[in-house]
Motif scaffolding. Structure first.
Motif, PDB file in Angstrom:
ATOM      1  N   ASP A   1       6.455  11.198  -3.745  1.00  0.00           N
ATOM      2  CA  ASP A   1       7.262  12.425  -3.697  1.00  0.00           C
ATOM      3  C   ASP A   1       7.743  12.697  -5.122  1.00  0.00           C
ATOM      4  O   ASP A   1       8.651  12.024  -5.612  1.00  0.00           O
ATOM      5  CB  ASP A   1       8.446  12.218  -2.740  1.00  0.00           C
ATOM      6  CG  ASP A   1       9.196  13.509  -2.471  1.00  0.00           C
ATOM      7  OD1 ASP A   1       8.672  14.594  -2.802  1.00  0.00           O
ATOM      8  OD2 ASP A   1      10.321  13.439  -1.934  1.00  0.00           O
TER       9      ASP A   1
ATOM     10  N   GLU B   1       6.477   6.259  -1.134  1.00  0.00           N
ATOM     11  CA  GLU B   1       6.517   5.783   0.245  1.00  0.00           C
ATOM     12  C   GLU B   1       5.363   4.806   0.443  1.00  0.00           C
ATOM     13  O   GLU B   1       4.201   5.168   0.289  1.00  0.00           O
ATOM     14  CB  GLU B   1       6.396   6.970   1.210  1.00  0.00           C
ATOM     15  CG  GLU B   1       7.560   7.938   1.045  1.00  0.00           C
ATOM     16  CD  GLU B   1       7.462   9.177   1.919  1.00  0.00           C
ATOM     17  OE1 GLU B   1       6.540   9.256   2.758  1.00  0.00           O
ATOM     18  OE2 GLU B   1       8.316  10.070   1.755  1.00  0.00           O
ATOM     19  N   ALA B   2       5.722   3.573   0.754  1.00  0.00           N
ATOM     20  CA  ALA B   2       4.710   2.554   1.025  1.00  0.00           C
ATOM     21  C   ALA B   2       4.700   2.279   2.526  1.00  0.00           C
ATOM     22  O   ALA B   2       5.563   2.762   3.254  1.00  0.00           O
ATOM     23  CB  ALA B   2       5.016   1.288   0.255  1.00  0.00           C
ATOM     24  N   VAL B   3       3.707   1.520   2.964  1.00  0.00           N
ATOM     25  CA  VAL B   3       3.584   1.245   4.391  1.00  0.00           C
ATOM     26  C   VAL B   3       4.854   0.598   4.935  1.00  0.00           C
ATOM     27  O   VAL B   3       5.319   0.921   6.021  1.00  0.00           O
ATOM     28  CB  VAL B   3       2.344   0.351   4.624  1.00  0.00           C
ATOM     29  CG1 VAL B   3       2.422  -0.378   5.937  1.00  0.00           C
ATOM     30  CG2 VAL B   3       1.086   1.201   4.573  1.00  0.00           C
ATOM     31  N   LYS B   4       5.441  -0.315   4.171  1.00  0.00           N
ATOM     32  CA  LYS B   4       6.593  -1.040   4.720  1.00  0.00           C
ATOM     33  C   LYS B   4       7.941  -0.489   4.306  1.00  0.00           C
ATOM     34  O   LYS B   4       8.944  -0.810   4.932  1.00  0.00           O
ATOM     35  CB  LYS B   4       6.486  -2.532   4.412  1.00  0.00           C
ATOM     36  CG  LYS B   4       6.315  -2.890   2.957  1.00  0.00           C
ATOM     37  CD  LYS B   4       6.153  -4.406   2.783  1.00  0.00           C
ATOM     38  CE  LYS B   4       5.826  -4.753   1.347  1.00  0.00           C
ATOM     39  NZ  LYS B   4       5.624  -6.172   1.116  1.00  0.00           N
TER      40      LYS B   4
ATOM     41  N   VAL C   1       1.497   5.228   0.382  1.00  0.00           N
ATOM     42  CA  VAL C   1       0.911   6.295   1.184  1.00  0.00           C
ATOM     43  C   VAL C   1       1.323   7.692   0.717  1.00  0.00           C
ATOM     44  O   VAL C   1       0.707   8.682   1.098  1.00  0.00           O
ATOM     45  CB  VAL C   1       1.226   6.139   2.687  1.00  0.00           C
ATOM     46  CG1 VAL C   1       0.398   5.024   3.281  1.00  0.00           C
ATOM     47  CG2 VAL C   1       2.691   5.885   2.949  1.00  0.00           C
ATOM     48  N   TYR C   2       2.370   7.761  -0.121  1.00  0.00           N
ATOM     49  CA  TYR C   2       2.787   9.084  -0.599  1.00  0.00           C
ATOM     50  C   TYR C   2       3.690   8.934  -1.823  1.00  0.00           C
ATOM     51  O   TYR C   2       4.509   8.025  -1.881  1.00  0.00           O
ATOM     52  CB  TYR C   2       3.560   9.831   0.503  1.00  0.00           C
ATOM     53  CG  TYR C   2       3.841  11.285   0.172  1.00  0.00           C
ATOM     54  CD1 TYR C   2       2.845  12.246   0.308  1.00  0.00           C
ATOM     55  CD2 TYR C   2       5.091  11.679  -0.300  1.00  0.00           C
ATOM     56  CE1 TYR C   2       3.090  13.564  -0.001  1.00  0.00           C
ATOM     57  CE2 TYR C   2       5.343  13.014  -0.617  1.00  0.00           C
ATOM     58  CZ  TYR C   2       4.333  13.949  -0.466  1.00  0.00           C
ATOM     59  OH  TYR C   2       4.578  15.262  -0.775  1.00  0.00           O
TER      60      TYR C   2
ATOM     61  N   VAL D   1      10.335   2.613   1.562  1.00  0.00           N
ATOM     62  CA  VAL D   1      10.371   3.744   0.623  1.00  0.00           C
ATOM     63  C   VAL D   1      11.240   3.324  -0.550  1.00  0.00           C
ATOM     64  O   VAL D   1      12.279   2.689  -0.368  1.00  0.00           O
ATOM     65  CB  VAL D   1      10.985   4.990   1.293  1.00  0.00           C
ATOM     66  CG1 VAL D   1      11.064   6.154   0.309  1.00  0.00           C
ATOM     67  CG2 VAL D   1      10.169   5.400   2.505  1.00  0.00           C
TER      68      VAL D   1
ATOM     69  N   GLU E   1       0.829  -1.212   0.000  1.00  0.00           N
ATOM     70  CA  GLU E   1       0.000   0.000   0.000  1.00  0.00           C
ATOM     71  C   GLU E   1       0.866   1.267   0.000  1.00  0.00           C
ATOM     72  O   GLU E   1       1.703   1.472   0.883  1.00  0.00           O
ATOM     73  CB  GLU E   1      -0.917   0.007   1.215  1.00  0.00           C
ATOM     74  CG  GLU E   1      -1.876   1.186   1.185  1.00  0.00           C
ATOM     75  CD  GLU E   1      -2.829   1.186   2.356  1.00  0.00           C
ATOM     76  OE1 GLU E   1      -2.876   0.216   3.113  1.00  0.00           O
ATOM     77  OE2 GLU E   1      -3.529   2.209   2.499  1.00  0.00           O
TER      78      GLU E   1
END
Lengths: 126, 257
Positions: A42, A60-63, A39-40, A65, A37
């Motif tokens: 950049d 940036e993923a949950v687990k 989340v951001y 970058v 998943e």
């Protein structure tokens, strides 16, 4: 796993779609699946120039970058603003709504350094 | 003002009891729990009840969120199929032992706690989350790029952000000031009471000290102390081995991983 035939792929798991002299860039379905998943995203400012294989941003993923690498050189002319609100578009539709940036292609000859869908599927064991 | 912060107990009752014993000797003004009460050991209900009876303000961890909803997904990022298989045993075991009232408690835990201090005619926001302000199960490791960490803290308006989830404690001070004006922000991973993963087998928690001079302008005006305490690791490890939980979880306790 889907790898559309009309795209060029980099070994670093980005794709580029060429229309006239404009390249739309994103990450592959394989990459988003590995990341989980998101989340951001950049992303760079409009007007920046990047060389082929250069880092142009990160996701940036949950687990973890992960850096984003340019499949071809070019100048950023647009970034996907929808990702600010819904970064999971990258997970849900990595070749469509989840695109990252659009660039003006600098040198079409660089496309020959990229992989076809079939080659990319092979290196990712799909 | 001394604030004790603990998290990631993961159903390890001997560790939780040792934590309470240790923290009581230090006489904090308040205690907060940053979640992940259950999973990976046998005392899920007991841990919930020990925290509840002390009325400790607690936020949900990803494991609590999953078990609260009887889900088979704990939001954990297992790296290998083997870890995933072990994880499935743990979540189904925890779901099978969780009693209704304790499960309902987990289901209603808040996601975040924000504590706003107003000292020195300025605000100082303490934000407590489990993983990150944006995701309950986001892993904020110590090597997270400064730009990314600052963005997360700025968007959440957090001057001091305390979190757990990775079970690896650290304290980073980042300056987000502009035009020569300092604005120090503190990112504090508080470690884990019942499942430490930093190769130190002892349980861990944090004592945060805020005094009347604490301010974002002075990075040393906020103190973060990492406290470690011994507990009966063998009791916790043997409980794992005598249950259907994977024996590796016992080994992890003995190795601090």
């Amino acid at each position: 796993m889907e790898f559309p035939n009309d795209l060029y792929y980099s070994k670093e798991h980005t794709w580029v779609r060429i229309e006239n002299n404009i390249g739309t860039i994103g990450i592959t379905e394989f990459a988003q699946n590995e990341l989980g998943e998101i989340v951001y995203a950049d992303l760079p400012n409009i007007g920046y120039n990047f060389q082929q294989d250069e880092v142009f941003g990160s996701v940036e993923a949950v687990k973890t970058v992960s850096d984003l690498f340019m499949p071809v050189s070019g100048k950023v002319i647009e970034t996907n603003q929808q990702l600010l609100k819904t970064p999971t578009f990258i997970n849900d539709n990595s070749y469509g709504d989840g695109w990252l940036i659009k660039i003006e292609i600098q040198d079409n000859n660089e496309l020959k350094n990229l992989l076809t869908a079939e080659q990319y599927a092979e290196i990712t064991n799909n | 003002m001394k604030i004790a912060l603990f998290s990631d107990i993961h159903a390890n009752l001997p560790a939780l009891e040792a934590f309470f014993k240790d923290v009581e000797t230090r006489n904090p003004d308040s205690i907060y729990c940053l979640g992940d009460l259950v999973g990976y050991n046998i005392w899920a209900n007991e841990v919930v009840n020990e925290i509840r009876k002390r009325k400790i303000p607690t936020i949900a961890g990803n494991y609590d969120f999953g078990i609260g909803r009887m889900s088979n997904d704990c939001g954990c990022a297992y790296k290998t199929d083997h870890e995933k298989d072990n994880g499935s045993v743990s979540i189904s075991f925890t779901n099978s032992i969780m009693k209704d009232e304790e499960r309902a408690y987990l289901r209603t835990l808040p996601a975040h706690i924000k504590v706003e201090f107003q000292l020195n005619n300025d605000k100082l926001n303490l934000l407590l989350v489990h993983g990150s302000p944006r995701k309950i199960n986001e892993y904020l490791f110590e090597d997270r790029e400064e730009k990314s960490m600052l963005r997360i803290m700025e968007q959440a308006d957090a001057d001091i952000m305390c979190f757990g989830h990775t079970h690896k404690p650290y304290h980073r001070i980042l300056n987000s000031g502009t035009d020569g004006q300092n604005h120090f922000r503190h990112a504090v991973n508080i470690g884990s009471v019942g499942k430490p993963k930093d190769n130190d087998v002892r349980g861990g928690y944090v004592m945060l000290t805020i005094n009347e001079n604490s301010s974002v302008l002075d990075k040393d005006s906020i103190q973060v102390e990492f406290i470690r305490f011994d507990y009966d690791i063998e009791k916790a490890a043997k409980a794992v081995e005598e249950s259907i939980l994977p024996n590796e979880y016992a080994e992890n306790l003995r190795r601090g991983y």
